[in-house]
Design a protein around this motif. Structure first.
Motif, PDB file in Angstrom:
ATOM      1  N   PHE A   1       0.823  -1.206   0.000  1.00 14.12           N
ATOM      2  CA  PHE A   1       0.000   0.000   0.000  1.00 14.12           C
ATOM      3  C   PHE A   1       0.859   1.258   0.000  1.00 14.12           C
ATOM      4  O   PHE A   1       0.458   2.289  -0.554  1.00 14.12           O
ATOM      5  N   TYR A   2       2.052   1.167   0.602  1.00 16.13           N
ATOM      6  CA  TYR A   2       2.940   2.318   0.522  1.00 16.13           C
ATOM      7  C   TYR A   2       3.446   2.507  -0.902  1.00 16.13           C
ATOM      8  O   TYR A   2       3.554   3.645  -1.383  1.00 16.13           O
ATOM      9  N   ARG A   3       3.742   1.413  -1.598  1.00 19.73           N
ATOM     10  CA  ARG A   3       4.176   1.521  -2.999  1.00 19.73           C
ATOM     11  C   ARG A   3       3.072   2.156  -3.852  1.00 19.73           C
ATOM     12  O   ARG A   3       3.354   2.918  -4.780  1.00 19.73           O
ATOM     13  N   ILE A   4       1.813   1.827  -3.542  1.00 20.06           N
ATOM     14  CA  ILE A   4       0.699   2.345  -4.341  1.00 20.06           C
ATOM     15  C   ILE A   4       0.453   3.815  -4.047  1.00 20.06           C
ATOM     16  O   ILE A   4       0.319   4.637  -4.964  1.00 20.06           O
ATOM     17  N   GLN A   5       0.400   4.179  -2.762  1.00 23.54           N
ATOM     18  CA  GLN A   5      -0.069   5.517  -2.383  1.00 23.54           C
ATOM     19  C   GLN A   5       1.001   6.426  -1.803  1.00 23.54           C
ATOM     20  O   GLN A   5       0.738   7.623  -1.604  1.00 23.54           O
ATOM     21  N   GLN A   6       2.168   5.912  -1.473  1.00 28.26           N
ATOM     22  CA  GLN A   6       3.251   6.740  -0.917  1.00 28.26           C
ATOM     23  C   GLN A   6       2.798   7.527   0.321  1.00 28.26           C
ATOM     24  O   GLN A   6       3.219   8.669   0.540  1.00 28.26           O
TER      25      GLN A   6
ATOM     26  N   VAL B   1      -2.897  -0.927 -11.061  1.00 26.69           N
ATOM     27  CA  VAL B   1      -3.294   0.316 -10.396  1.00 26.69           C
ATOM     28  C   VAL B   1      -2.931   1.517 -11.254  1.00 26.69           C
ATOM     29  O   VAL B   1      -3.686   2.502 -11.331  1.00 26.69           O
ATOM     30  N   GLU B   2      -1.796   1.447 -11.937  1.00 26.14           N
ATOM     31  CA  GLU B   2      -1.418   2.553 -12.821  1.00 26.14           C
ATOM     32  C   GLU B   2      -2.404   2.686 -13.971  1.00 26.14           C
ATOM     33  O   GLU B   2      -2.703   3.805 -14.420  1.00 26.14           O
ATOM     34  N   GLU B   3      -2.960   1.578 -14.463  1.00 31.21           N
ATOM     35  CA  GLU B   3      -4.000   1.653 -15.488  1.00 31.21           C
ATOM     36  C   GLU B   3      -5.225   2.385 -14.961  1.00 31.21           C
ATOM     37  O   GLU B   3      -5.864   3.167 -15.682  1.00 31.21           O
ATOM     38  N   VAL B   4      -5.562   2.126 -13.710  1.00 29.77           N
ATOM     39  CA  VAL B   4      -6.684   2.847 -13.099  1.00 29.77           C
ATOM     40  C   VAL B   4      -6.343   4.325 -12.984  1.00 29.77           C
ATOM     41  O   VAL B   4      -7.170   5.207 -13.281  1.00 29.77           O
ATOM     42  N   ARG B   5      -5.120   4.626 -12.570  1.00 27.91           N
ATOM     43  CA  ARG B   5      -4.702   6.023 -12.431  1.00 27.91           C
ATOM     44  C   ARG B   5      -4.803   6.770 -13.756  1.00 27.91           C
ATOM     45  O   ARG B   5      -5.177   7.956 -13.788  1.00 27.91           O
ATOM     46  N   VAL B   6      -4.454   6.126 -14.838  1.00 29.87           N
ATOM     47  CA  VAL B   6      -4.532   6.774 -16.156  1.00 29.87           C
ATOM     48  C   VAL B   6      -5.959   7.240 -16.419  1.00 29.87           C
ATOM     49  O   VAL B   6      -6.200   8.367 -16.872  1.00 29.87           O
TER      50      VAL B   6
ATOM     51  N   LEU C   1      -8.284   7.806 -14.135  1.00 28.91           N
ATOM     52  CA  LEU C   1      -8.650   8.841 -13.173  1.00 28.91           C
ATOM     53  C   LEU C   1      -8.007  10.186 -13.521  1.00 28.91           C
ATOM     54  O   LEU C   1      -8.641  11.242 -13.362  1.00 28.91           O
ATOM     55  N   ARG C   2      -6.766  10.164 -13.980  1.00 32.86           N
ATOM     56  CA  ARG C   2      -6.102  11.423 -14.346  1.00 32.86           C
ATOM     57  C   ARG C   2      -6.861  12.127 -15.473  1.00 32.86           C
ATOM     58  O   ARG C   2      -7.022  13.356 -15.458  1.00 32.86           O
ATOM     59  N   LYS C   3      -7.315  11.349 -16.451  1.00 35.10           N
ATOM     60  CA  LYS C   3      -8.083  11.940 -17.554  1.00 35.10           C
ATOM     61  C   LYS C   3      -9.360  12.578 -17.035  1.00 35.10           C
ATOM     62  O   LYS C   3      -9.735  13.686 -17.450  1.00 35.10           O
ATOM     63  N   HIS C   4     -10.036  11.874 -16.123  1.00 32.34           N
ATOM     64  CA  HIS C   4     -11.274  12.423 -15.576  1.00 32.34           C
ATOM     65  C   HIS C   4     -11.005  13.676 -14.751  1.00 32.34           C
ATOM     66  O   HIS C   4     -11.724  14.680 -14.870  1.00 32.34           O
ATOM     67  N   ILE C   5      -9.960  13.632 -13.923  1.00 27.65           N
ATOM     68  CA  ILE C   5      -9.636  14.788 -13.084  1.00 27.65           C
ATOM     69  C   ILE C   5      -9.284  15.991 -13.950  1.00 27.65           C
ATOM     70  O   ILE C   5      -9.712  17.122 -13.681  1.00 27.65           O
ATOM     71  N   GLN C   6      -8.509  15.779 -15.002  1.00 32.11           N
ATOM     72  CA  GLN C   6      -8.142  16.885 -15.890  1.00 32.11           C
ATOM     73  C   GLN C   6      -9.369  17.463 -16.580  1.00 32.11           C
ATOM     74  O   GLN C   6      -9.526  18.687 -16.679  1.00 32.11           O
ATOM     75  N   ALA C   7     -10.271  16.583 -17.044  1.00 28.02           N
ATOM     76  CA  ALA C   7     -11.499  17.060 -17.689  1.00 28.02           C
ATOM     77  C   ALA C   7     -12.353  17.849 -16.708  1.00 28.02           C
ATOM     78  O   ALA C   7     -12.972  18.863 -17.067  1.00 28.02           O
ATOM     79  N   THR C   8     -12.371  17.414 -15.453  1.00 25.70           N
ATOM     80  CA  THR C   8     -13.158  18.116 -14.434  1.00 25.70           C
ATOM     81  C   THR C   8     -12.565  19.492 -14.149  1.00 25.70           C
ATOM     82  O   THR C   8     -13.294  20.467 -13.945  1.00 25.70           O
ATOM     83  N   LYS C   9     -11.246  19.590 -14.125  1.00 27.01           N
ATOM     84  CA  LYS C   9     -10.592  20.878 -13.893  1.00 27.01           C
ATOM     85  C   LYS C   9     -11.036  21.906 -14.923  1.00 27.01           C
ATOM     86  O   LYS C   9     -11.186  23.102 -14.605  1.00 27.01           O
TER      87      LYS C   9
ATOM     88  N   SER D   1      -6.612  10.111  -3.135  1.00 26.01           N
ATOM     89  CA  SER D   1      -7.892  10.049  -2.420  1.00 26.01           C
ATOM     90  C   SER D   1      -8.992   9.472  -3.300  1.00 26.01           C
ATOM     91  O   SER D   1      -9.795   8.640  -2.847  1.00 26.01           O
ATOM     92  N   VAL D   2      -9.034   9.900  -4.559  1.00 25.77           N
ATOM     93  CA  VAL D   2     -10.026   9.343  -5.481  1.00 25.77           C
ATOM     94  C   VAL D   2      -9.751   7.863  -5.711  1.00 25.77           C
ATOM     95  O   VAL D   2     -10.679   7.035  -5.729  1.00 25.77           O
ATOM     96  N   LEU D   3      -8.473   7.513  -5.856  1.00 23.10           N
ATOM     97  CA  LEU D   3      -8.106   6.107  -6.063  1.00 23.10           C
ATOM     98  C   LEU D   3      -8.546   5.254  -4.877  1.00 23.10           C
ATOM     99  O   LEU D   3      -9.071   4.145  -5.055  1.00 23.10           O
ATOM    100  N   ASP D   4      -8.340   5.742  -3.659  1.00 21.61           N
ATOM    101  CA  ASP D   4      -8.772   5.000  -2.470  1.00 21.61           C
ATOM    102  C   ASP D   4     -10.255   4.665  -2.534  1.00 21.61           C
ATOM    103  O   ASP D   4     -10.677   3.531  -2.270  1.00 21.61           O
TER     104      ASP D   4
END
Length: 499
Positions: free
Chosen positions: A113-118, A245-250, A252-260, A298-301
């Protein structure tokens, strides 16, 4: 060999591994000479492996319960080189997490979990970052309707799509995993502001990735990595998890950027909206916790953990009702008596459906969905006459609470009477802690309770669930498959309209 989670070693890698083992032995000999703290008692450790020879690595929770019979409700185990204090049974867990909540509030740096979320996000962070992120998350989810009538309406809308999905199978066998769609969509609605069509490619991809990660988190070789992280170079599951998890992050990043680019400060529709708006408010605050990395974490969690527990519990509900058809019939008779045909359930109906409510609670107790999530001490702590230093890993065993023989009449049996009095009225038990308790209790507890009640009641109002053709109740397997949660084995069900 690779399929078992290990990679084949070249001569140079084998030499490196032997070197690491030698270093580990030297490290063990060094720490074994240190003066002993007044830690709780426990089984004496062996060199290198500690107490791992006494522990079923797939069902550590059951092993901890067995060890507690000899060493008491508070004891120390050695997981490889790591020491941990285990809390077993309702009284010890309650005392630690409620009466001593501030002392047992942190999270240890579990390697995967530390590797995933630091150390970021809302679940596996500690200290001020955790406090600020959790307070904000709880406040935002309440503002978005969690636990309120607004969310009940969204659930009933989603229930329509779930019912249509079940009808589409026309009585033919379909996978229990199909029930994941509706609870997952409720979480996504909170996170993103909109539901997904069940056939949407992004939705399907996220469901697949979440499922694969949760399964890999139960791999024995993943536990081996957590016990001996310096061996990570030679193990596969944690690498596979990080890739997925990185595939999920990809996504989420697209969604977060679109939301911004489209956020409307006057109309915050989702948790992501709220996070990004708070980030804008604190643009000039260098110490702000609402930076890009913590927002993504936080969104990933919430994507990973927030979709797993309720969806898996709903699967268990259908499986156990198939396993115990007499209980299913009693549920349906109660619902038929209380609700008019075709009438959607509401939370106000809960008091009028005590047996159904008892069954839902008993499903959660019986399956012990989340055996434990480790804590760590935030300060030096004295507990039960022992000294537990700051930063020590502490394992509050929720399995031992939900199966505590002092709290439940028949802990190892599926028995809805655990939640009923002599007159058939629903009774909540203090030892019902599937969501944990105290300051780290599940963020989505109220949401999960709403979902489970509404989905369960309407599904069994409309359908009877049976084993597939050629199978009987005795063929159904209720032995859990360990992952991040205790999941039912892959099985199918048949749904026919209930008359």
């Amino acid at each position: 060999m690779a399929s078992l989670g290990l990679t084949l070693l070249s001569p140079s890698e084998t030499f490196a591994l032997l070197g690491l083992v030698v270093l580990a032995i030297l490290w063990y000999l060094k720490i074994s000479g240190r003066p002993s703290l007044n830690l709780p008692p426990g089984p004496p450790p062996l060199p290198l492996i500690g107490n791992l020879h006494l522990i079923n690595i797939k069902r550590q929770d059951k092993s901890f319960m067995k060890l507690s019979e000899k060493y008491g409700p508070v004891f120390t185990v050695h997981l490889g080189f790591q020491k941990a204090v285990v809390l077993a049974g309702y009284k010890a867990v309650k005392e630690a997490l409620l009466s001593n909540a501030d002392e047992f509030v942190d999270r240890p740096p579990v390697p995967i979990f530390y590797r995933i979320q630091q150390g970021k996000g809302v679940f596996f962070s500690s200290g001020e970052l955790w406090r600020t992120t959790r307070r904000f998350t709880m406040s935002s989810l309440r503002d978005l309707g969690m636990g309120k009538k607004l969310m009940e309406g969204r659930m009933l809308e989603e229930l329509h799509y779930l019912i249509e999905l079940v009808k589409s199978f026309k009585g033919q066998p379909f996978k229990l995993r199909s029930f994941n769609t509706a609870p997952t969509n409720i979480t996504f609605t909170l996170l993103f502001g909109d539901r997904f069509d069940y056939a949407d490619s992004t939705f399907v991809t996220l469901l697949r990735l979440i499922d694969e990660v949760m399964i890999l988190l139960g791999s024995p070789y993943l536990h081996l990595f957590n016990f001996y992280p310096f061996l990570g170079f030679f193990l596969k599951p944690h690498k596979m998890i990080l890739r997925k998890v990185e595939e999920v992050r990809v996504i989420l990043r697209k969604h977060i950027q679109a939301t911004k680019e489209t956020i409307n400060a006057n109309y915050l529709r989702s948790y992501t909206d709220a996070l990004l708006f708070r980030q804008q408010e604190e643009t000039n605050n260098a110490a702000s916790t609402f930076h890009d990395e913590n927002i993504l974490a936080s969104v990933l969690d919430l994507v990973m953990a927030g979709t797993e527990t309720t969806a898996t519990t709903l699967q268990w509900s259908v499986l156990l009702m198939m396993k115990y058809p007499e209980i299913q019939r009693k549920v349906q008779e109660e619902i038929k008596t209380v609700l008019e045909q075709g009438h959607l359930p509401t939370l106000d109906d809960k008091k009028r459906l005590p047996f159904s409510n008892a069954v839902i609670h008993e499903v959660q107790r019986f399956v012990t969905l989340l055996p434990h999530v480790p804590r760590s001490t935030a300060v030096d702590t004295h507990f039960h006459g022992y000294f537990i230093p700051k930063g020590m890993t502490v394992i509050p065993s929720l399995t031992s609470v939900l199966l505590d023989k002092t709290q439940w009449e028949t802990p190892d049996q599926f028995n809805p009477n655990h939640f009923l009095d002599a007159d058939g009225n629903f009774v909540m038990k203090e030892a019902f802690l599937p969501f944990s308790t105290g300051r780290r209790n599940c963020l989505g507890e109220s949401l999960a309770k709403m979902e489970l009640f509404l989905f369960f009641v309407d599904l069994f109002q409309r359908f009877s669930f049976h084993p597939p053709p050629g199978s009987t109740e005795s063929d159904l397997d209720t032995v859990a498959v360990p992952g991040f949660t205790m999941r039912p084995r892959a099985q199918t069900t048949c749904a026919v309209p209930y008359e």
